[in-house]
Design a protein around this motif. Structure first.
Motif, PDB file in Angstrom:
ATOM      1  N   TYR A   8       0.799  -1.224   0.000  1.00 24.85           N
ATOM      2  CA  TYR A   8       0.000   0.000   0.000  1.00 24.85           C
ATOM      3  C   TYR A   8       0.839   1.285   0.000  1.00 24.85           C
ATOM      4  O   TYR A   8       0.508   2.218  -0.735  1.00 24.85           O
ATOM      5  CB  TYR A   8      -1.008  -0.010   1.147  1.00 24.85           C
ATOM      6  CG  TYR A   8      -2.044  -1.099   0.975  1.00 24.85           C
ATOM      7  CD1 TYR A   8      -2.988  -1.020  -0.044  1.00 24.85           C
ATOM      8  CD2 TYR A   8      -2.059  -2.204   1.815  1.00 24.85           C
ATOM      9  CE1 TYR A   8      -3.931  -2.022  -0.217  1.00 24.85           C
ATOM     10  CE2 TYR A   8      -3.003  -3.210   1.643  1.00 24.85           C
ATOM     11  CZ  TYR A   8      -3.931  -3.114   0.629  1.00 24.85           C
ATOM     12  OH  TYR A   8      -4.865  -4.116   0.441  1.00 24.85           O
ATOM     13  N   PRO A   9       1.924   1.361   0.783  1.00 20.88           N
ATOM     14  CA  PRO A   9       2.743   2.583   0.709  1.00 20.88           C
ATOM     15  C   PRO A   9       3.344   2.804  -0.682  1.00 20.88           C
ATOM     16  O   PRO A   9       3.401   3.925  -1.170  1.00 20.88           O
ATOM     17  CB  PRO A   9       3.838   2.369   1.750  1.00 20.88           C
ATOM     18  CG  PRO A   9       3.275   1.369   2.699  1.00 20.88           C
ATOM     19  CD  PRO A   9       2.391   0.486   1.866  1.00 20.88           C
ATOM     20  N   ALA A  11       2.084   1.726  -3.536  1.00 19.66           N
ATOM     21  CA  ALA A  11       0.980   2.109  -4.414  1.00 19.66           C
ATOM     22  C   ALA A  11       0.592   3.564  -4.193  1.00 19.66           C
ATOM     23  O   ALA A  11       0.342   4.301  -5.150  1.00 19.66           O
ATOM     24  CB  ALA A  11      -0.222   1.194  -4.197  1.00 19.66           C
ATOM     25  N   GLY A  12       0.565   3.986  -2.937  1.00 15.85           N
ATOM     26  CA  GLY A  12       0.227   5.369  -2.623  1.00 15.85           C
ATOM     27  C   GLY A  12       1.243   6.346  -3.191  1.00 15.85           C
ATOM     28  O   GLY A  12       0.888   7.386  -3.756  1.00 15.85           O
ATOM     29  N   GLU A  13       2.517   6.004  -3.046  1.00 18.78           N
ATOM     30  CA  GLU A  13       3.583   6.858  -3.586  1.00 18.78           C
ATOM     31  C   GLU A  13       3.507   6.911  -5.106  1.00 18.78           C
ATOM     32  O   GLU A  13       3.625   7.988  -5.706  1.00 18.78           O
ATOM     33  CB  GLU A  13       4.944   6.328  -3.134  1.00 18.78           C
ATOM     34  CG  GLU A  13       6.096   7.226  -3.494  1.00 18.78           C
ATOM     35  CD  GLU A  13       7.422   6.727  -2.930  1.00 18.78           C
ATOM     36  OE1 GLU A  13       8.453   7.237  -3.394  1.00 18.78           O
ATOM     37  OE2 GLU A  13       7.435   5.857  -2.041  1.00 18.78           O
ATOM     38  N   SER A  14       3.272   5.769  -5.719  1.00 19.29           N
ATOM     39  CA  SER A  14       3.132   5.726  -7.178  1.00 19.29           C
ATOM     40  C   SER A  14       1.952   6.560  -7.636  1.00 19.29           C
ATOM     41  O   SER A  14       2.036   7.296  -8.627  1.00 19.29           O
ATOM     42  CB  SER A  14       2.957   4.274  -7.654  1.00 19.29           C
ATOM     43  OG  SER A  14       4.097   3.526  -7.363  1.00 19.29           O
ATOM     44  N   ASP A  15       0.863   6.475  -6.915  1.00 24.58           N
ATOM     45  CA  ASP A  15      -0.327   7.241  -7.256  1.00 24.58           C
ATOM     46  C   ASP A  15      -0.035   8.742  -7.204  1.00 24.58           C
ATOM     47  O   ASP A  15      -0.477   9.499  -8.079  1.00 24.58           O
ATOM     48  CB  ASP A  15      -1.478   6.876  -6.319  1.00 24.58           C
ATOM     49  CG  ASP A  15      -2.792   7.489  -6.745  1.00 24.58           C
ATOM     50  OD1 ASP A  15      -3.196   7.288  -7.913  1.00 24.58           O
ATOM     51  OD2 ASP A  15      -3.419   8.186  -5.922  1.00 24.58           O
ATOM     52  N   GLU A  16       0.709   9.177  -6.199  1.00 17.51           N
ATOM     53  CA  GLU A  16       1.056  10.600  -6.091  1.00 17.51           C
ATOM     54  C   GLU A  16       1.909  11.048  -7.276  1.00 17.51           C
ATOM     55  O   GLU A  16       1.687  12.131  -7.838  1.00 17.51           O
ATOM     56  CB  GLU A  16       1.784  10.883  -4.773  1.00 17.51           C
ATOM     57  CG  GLU A  16       0.896  10.788  -3.561  1.00 17.51           C
ATOM     58  CD  GLU A  16      -0.295  11.742  -3.619  1.00 17.51           C
ATOM     59  OE1 GLU A  16      -0.100  12.923  -3.965  1.00 17.51           O
ATOM     60  OE2 GLU A  16      -1.417  11.291  -3.343  1.00 17.51           O
ATOM     61  N   LYS A  19      -0.304  11.278 -10.342  1.00 19.74           N
ATOM     62  CA  LYS A  19      -1.152  12.473 -10.312  1.00 19.74           C
ATOM     63  C   LYS A  19      -0.344  13.717 -10.673  1.00 19.74           C
ATOM     64  O   LYS A  19      -0.831  14.609 -11.368  1.00 19.74           O
ATOM     65  CB  LYS A  19      -1.802  12.635  -8.941  1.00 19.74           C
ATOM     66  CG  LYS A  19      -2.916  11.643  -8.697  1.00 19.74           C
ATOM     67  CD  LYS A  19      -3.513  11.813  -7.321  1.00 19.74           C
ATOM     68  CE  LYS A  19      -4.596  10.774  -7.072  1.00 19.74           C
ATOM     69  NZ  LYS A  19      -5.128  10.854  -5.707  1.00 19.74           N
ATOM     70  N   SER A  68      -5.157   1.654  -9.674  1.00 21.41           N
ATOM     71  CA  SER A  68      -6.354   1.658  -8.834  1.00 21.41           C
ATOM     72  C   SER A  68      -7.022   0.283  -8.826  1.00 21.41           C
ATOM     73  O   SER A  68      -7.415  -0.218  -7.768  1.00 21.41           O
ATOM     74  CB  SER A  68      -7.335   2.714  -9.339  1.00 21.41           C
ATOM     75  OG  SER A  68      -8.516   2.698  -8.593  1.00 21.41           O
ATOM     76  N   VAL A  71      -4.891  -2.193  -6.740  1.00 23.60           N
ATOM     77  CA  VAL A  71      -5.050  -1.989  -5.297  1.00 23.60           C
ATOM     78  C   VAL A  71      -6.392  -2.549  -4.839  1.00 23.60           C
ATOM     79  O   VAL A  71      -6.476  -3.218  -3.799  1.00 23.60           O
ATOM     80  CB  VAL A  71      -4.898  -0.493  -4.925  1.00 23.60           C
ATOM     81  CG1 VAL A  71      -5.326  -0.231  -3.494  1.00 23.60           C
ATOM     82  CG2 VAL A  71      -3.464  -0.038  -5.149  1.00 23.60           C
TER      83      VAL A  71
END
Length: 82
Positions: A8-9, A11-16, A19, A68, A71
């Motif tokens: 999850y971390p 994925a979150g970093e990749s998402d940022e 964006k 997305s 995840v």
């Protein structure tokens, strides 16, 4: 990253980052769309730039949607295992 890592971390970093890239490409698209042909730049070159930016934006949207979905699938798999 190792096997068994909490994804999850990452994925979150990749998402940022994605964006940020999306926002950057949106700004580039606005700039490219405002170009007008002149003695320094032809309409064909402008059209090529527009196509390139459009392709890049499509690719970023595809990756954002894929991340997305991955995840979401990971969450479903983890809930099924517990």
């Amino acid at each position: 990253m190792e096997a068994g890592s909490n994804l999850y971390p990452f994925a979150g970093e990749s998402d940022e980052y994605l964006k940020y890239l999306k926002s950057f490409l949106d700004a580039v698209g606005l700039g490219v769309n405002s170009l007008t042909p002149n003695s320094s730049i032809s309409q064909a070159t402008i059209d090529s730039y527009k196509a390139d930016v459009s392709t890049a934006r499509t690719n970023i949207y595809t990756v954002i949607n894929g991340l997305s979905s991955a995840v979401s699938e990971l969450k479903i798999s983890e809930s099924e295992l517990s």
